[in-house]
Design a protein around this motif. Structure first.
Motif, PDB file in Angstrom:
ATOM      1  N   LEU A 179      10.170 -55.000 -46.680  1.00 26.33           N
ATOM      2  CA  LEU A 179      10.340 -54.810 -48.212  1.00 26.33           C
ATOM      3  C   LEU A 179       9.660 -55.967 -48.773  1.00 26.33           C
ATOM      4  N   SER A 180       8.746 -55.929 -49.672  1.00 25.29           N
ATOM      5  CA  SER A 180       7.932 -57.080 -50.175  1.00 25.29           C
ATOM      6  C   SER A 180       8.918 -58.094 -51.103  1.00 25.29           C
ATOM      7  N   ARG A 181      10.034 -57.325 -51.392  1.00 26.40           N
ATOM      8  CA  ARG A 181      10.819 -58.121 -52.270  1.00 26.40           C
ATOM      9  C   ARG A 181      11.645 -59.182 -51.327  1.00 26.40           C
ATOM     10  N   THR A 182      11.689 -58.900 -50.000  1.00 28.82           N
ATOM     11  CA  THR A 182      12.424 -60.026 -49.176  1.00 28.82           C
ATOM     12  C   THR A 182      11.901 -61.234 -49.286  1.00 28.82           C
ATOM     13  N   ASN A 183      12.504 -62.178 -49.081  1.00 29.33           N
ATOM     14  CA  ASN A 183      11.886 -63.640 -49.248  1.00 29.33           C
ATOM     15  C   ASN A 183      10.802 -63.887 -48.199  1.00 29.33           C
ATOM     16  N   ILE A 203       4.957 -44.528 -48.759  1.00 29.54           N
ATOM     17  CA  ILE A 203       5.826 -43.563 -48.450  1.00 29.54           C
ATOM     18  C   ILE A 203       7.064 -43.525 -49.786  1.00 29.54           C
ATOM     19  N   ARG A 204       7.391 -45.122 -49.622  1.00 31.23           N
ATOM     20  CA  ARG A 204       8.621 -45.545 -50.841  1.00 31.23           C
ATOM     21  C   ARG A 204       8.427 -45.128 -52.169  1.00 31.23           C
ATOM     22  N   TYR A 205       6.980 -45.575 -52.413  1.00 30.23           N
ATOM     23  CA  TYR A 205       6.468 -45.356 -53.951  1.00 30.23           C
ATOM     24  C   TYR A 205       6.002 -43.905 -54.255  1.00 30.23           C
ATOM     25  N   CYS A 206       5.407 -43.149 -53.317  1.00 31.39           N
ATOM     26  CA  CYS A 206       4.569 -42.259 -53.804  1.00 31.39           C
ATOM     27  C   CYS A 206       5.372 -40.848 -53.318  1.00 31.39           C
ATOM     28  N   VAL A 207       6.154 -41.081 -52.503  1.00 32.81           N
ATOM     29  CA  VAL A 207       6.748 -39.888 -51.938  1.00 32.81           C
ATOM     30  C   VAL A 207       8.495 -39.776 -52.196  1.00 32.81           C
ATOM     31  N   LEU A 208       9.183 -40.918 -51.766  1.00 29.32           N
ATOM     32  CA  LEU A 208      10.818 -41.116 -51.820  1.00 29.32           C
ATOM     33  C   LEU A 208      10.943 -41.205 -53.306  1.00 29.32           C
ATOM     34  N   MET A 209      10.233 -42.129 -53.888  1.00 26.38           N
ATOM     35  CA  MET A 209      10.648 -42.324 -55.522  1.00 26.38           C
ATOM     36  C   MET A 209      10.372 -41.041 -56.356  1.00 26.38           C
ATOM     37  N   PRO A 210       9.650 -40.468 -56.344  1.00 30.29           N
ATOM     38  CA  PRO A 210       9.574 -39.186 -57.120  1.00 30.29           C
ATOM     39  C   PRO A 210      10.580 -38.409 -57.197  1.00 30.29           C
ATOM     40  N   PHE A 211      10.830 -37.881 -55.707  1.00 33.74           N
ATOM     41  CA  PHE A 211      11.732 -36.906 -55.442  1.00 33.74           C
ATOM     42  C   PHE A 211      13.204 -37.530 -55.790  1.00 33.74           C
ATOM     43  N   TYR A 267      18.798 -59.215 -63.110  1.00 34.01           N
ATOM     44  CA  TYR A 267      18.246 -57.840 -63.215  1.00 34.01           C
ATOM     45  C   TYR A 267      18.986 -57.051 -64.396  1.00 34.01           C
ATOM     46  N   SER A 268      18.134 -56.234 -65.009  1.00 33.92           N
ATOM     47  CA  SER A 268      18.867 -55.189 -65.694  1.00 33.92           C
ATOM     48  C   SER A 268      19.118 -54.242 -65.122  1.00 33.92           C
ATOM     49  N   MET A 269      19.770 -53.025 -65.455  1.00 33.72           N
ATOM     50  CA  MET A 269      20.207 -51.975 -64.795  1.00 33.72           C
ATOM     51  C   MET A 269      18.982 -50.999 -64.497  1.00 33.72           C
ATOM     52  N   MET A 270      17.992 -51.152 -65.325  1.00 31.45           N
ATOM     53  CA  MET A 270      16.913 -50.187 -65.010  1.00 31.45           C
ATOM     54  C   MET A 270      16.016 -50.851 -63.847  1.00 31.45           C
ATOM     55  N   THR A 271      15.948 -52.245 -63.913  1.00 27.94           N
ATOM     56  CA  THR A 271      15.275 -52.811 -62.708  1.00 27.94           C
ATOM     57  C   THR A 271      16.006 -52.582 -61.396  1.00 27.94           C
ATOM     58  N   TYR A 272      17.303 -52.780 -61.525  1.00 31.24           N
ATOM     59  CA  TYR A 272      18.107 -52.452 -60.277  1.00 31.24           C
ATOM     60  C   TYR A 272      17.978 -51.034 -59.627  1.00 31.24           C
ATOM     61  N   PHE A 316      15.452 -49.247 -60.028  1.00 26.68           N
ATOM     62  CA  PHE A 316      13.937 -49.168 -59.599  1.00 26.68           C
ATOM     63  C   PHE A 316      13.871 -49.758 -58.173  1.00 26.68           C
ATOM     64  N   ASN A 317      14.580 -50.842 -58.025  1.00 25.92           N
ATOM     65  CA  ASN A 317      14.562 -51.512 -56.756  1.00 25.92           C
ATOM     66  C   ASN A 317      15.236 -50.507 -55.637  1.00 25.92           C
ATOM     67  N   VAL A 318      16.459 -50.206 -55.977  1.00 25.25           N
ATOM     68  CA  VAL A 318      17.023 -49.463 -55.298  1.00 25.25           C
ATOM     69  C   VAL A 318      16.434 -47.979 -54.921  1.00 25.25           C
ATOM     70  N   MET A 319      15.849 -47.342 -55.699  1.00 25.84           N
ATOM     71  CA  MET A 319      15.245 -46.067 -55.486  1.00 25.84           C
ATOM     72  C   MET A 319      13.900 -46.271 -54.703  1.00 25.84           C
TER      73      MET A 319
END
Length: 447
Positions: A135-139, A159-167, A355-360, A362-365
């Motif tokens: 995950l690119s958000r890892t340090n 896969i995460r952004y184009c397949v999993l997230m929309p679903f 992080y705001s709720m929406m940012t959180y 988004f990160n989880v999804m």
């Protein structure tokens, strides 16, 4: 010809839509309604584990020994080595309990340790991993080690952004709409067993759908200890997902602040069918009013168990901080629950100051999955002559031990507030007690 092609295209579109709808109902909706697993999440998580293990091997082969040592220092959980010796032992052993000017050095050392790296602040930053989870958000970003790892990292992003997230987004929207509509309908039923049963089923189905829209894999242990009606369920708090996960395996009445916006809509929907204890911001400061409402709820054994997070804030799933004593003063049976997330697949911790709720959300999804273990622990009651503070500490210790977390005496509210004077006075009293019991100053007792 063109009309035939358009008609043929529309027919194909309808067929594809029907296929997707059937797959959704069979693979997602029906299993959620009957709360059964088809093994898809288990299979997906096993694949992710294999990929992460292969990535670890690539990192080990591509990183030299010196760089590996530097990486270990980078991702370590501490930058200084602490001595965990209590004040009573360290000062009493070195100075035989008598006042000595050298005692100042003990407090100076503790102050320097706190400035360099205090125990509280570390609990409000994301837990670092021993190995990179792609995950690119890892340090520790190591996708440049080899072209194979870079290729895998790019594929993972797609896969995460184009397949999993929309679903996941579509399923989340469907779950919220289902919750709002179903609770509105059930809320019109007269009070009774039928309404109670329908309400519980609706909330558990929607919670299960919510967990599945995150590719969630939850392992529940010791279900025979699940909270019963009229009891108080207390758990460690890492994320708003804690409520979703527990609600997928049982129904609870929640204690919390009334919100606006989307959260307010969900709360109002749930309030139509279930009795929750919600407060306005001004009422939350009135502890007596909060305890009164909780006590009234617990006194009715026909009501659902009440769910409380005594820490009062989210921590990063590495420790359990101080439990507020309010929920342990109302009486009744306490049902402890320990929740531990697997940080390899996602960072479940919500740092609300960053992080705001929406940012959180988004990160989880856009993470791999939410994988966690939930332990239902045996019920506990307050012993005779045991005050609420000691009872809370006893419950906290049991939860921390089961989840493999450290126990901290600090109030989680310190991430937004200054240290209370009572904490300072407590340390002063400890030192004063050492001097009184084992020594004297000028042949006169002090304090």
């Amino acid at each position: 010809m063109e009309e035939n092609r358009e008609g043929h295209g529309l027919a194909e579109g309808k067929i594809l839509s029907l296929i997707w709808m059937i797959l959704f109902v069979v693979l997602v909706l029906l299993p959620s309604m009957f709360r059964v697993s088809l093994g898809i999440s288990h299979f997906y998580v096993k694949i992710v584990i294999k990929i992460l293990e292969w990535a670890d091997l690539q990192i080990e082969e591509g990183v030299k020994k010196q760089k590996a040592l530097a990486l270990e220092n980078l991702i370590s959980t501490g930058i200084i080595q602490r001595e965990e010796t209590p004040m009573e032992e360290e000062i009493a052993d070195q100075h035989q309990g008598r006042f000595n000017l050298a005692d100042v050095m003990y407090f100076s050392k503790k102050g320097c340790e706190a400035v360099a790296e205090d125990e509280v602040t570390r609990r409000f930053s994301s837990e670092e991993l021993v190995s990179w989870n792609l995950l690119s958000r890892t340090n520790a970003n190591l996708h440049h080690i080899s072209w194979k790892l870079t290729f895998l990292w790019v594929i993972g992003i797609l896969i995460r952004y184009c397949v999993l997230m929309p679903f996941r987004v579509c399923l989340a929207v469907f779950s919220i709409l289902l919750l709002v509509l179903a609770t509105t309908v059930v809320g019109q039923f007269p009070n009774g067993r039928v309404k109670c049963w329908l309400s519980n089923q609706v909330q558990m189905i929607c919670a299960t759908l919510g967990v599945r829209c995150l590719s969630g894999l939850v392992h529940f242990h010791n279900r025979e200890n699940r909270p019963q009606e009229g009891g108080i369920c207390v758990a460690n708090h890492t994320s708003p997902l804690d409520v979703l996960i527990l609600a997928s395996d049982g129904c609870y009445s929640l204690v919390g602040q009334a919100h606006g916006g989307l959260m307010g809509l969900i709360q109002k929907s749930c309030m139509q069918t279930t009795q929750h204890v919600l407060f306005e911001r001004s009422e939350m400061k009135d502890r007596h009013l909060v305890r009164k409402k909780i006590r009234e709820h617990v006194a009715d054994k026909a009501k659902l168990p009440i769910l409380i997070f005594p820490e009062g804030t989210c921590t990063n799933n590495t420790s359990v901080m101080m439990f507020k004593k309010g929920s342990f003063e109302v009486g009744g049976t306490i049902h402890p629950v320990a929740i531990k997330y697997d940080p390899r697949f996602a960072d479940a911790f919500w740092n609300s100051t960053k992080y705001s709720m929406m940012t959180y959300v988004f990160n989880v999804m856009t993470s791999w999955a939410i994988v966690c273990n939930v332990w239902y622990l045996p019920p506990m009651v307050k012993e005779e002559e045991e005050d609420a503070v000691h009872f809370a500490n006893r419950v906290k210790a049991v939860i921390a031990a089961r989840a493999g977390m450290s126990v901290l005496p600090w109030d989680g509210g310190l991430k937004r507030k200054k240290v209370k004077e009572s904490f300072k006075e407590e340390q002063q009293k400890k030192y004063c007690q050492i001097v009184i019991e084992n020594g004297s100053v000028g042949n006169r007792n002090v304090c």
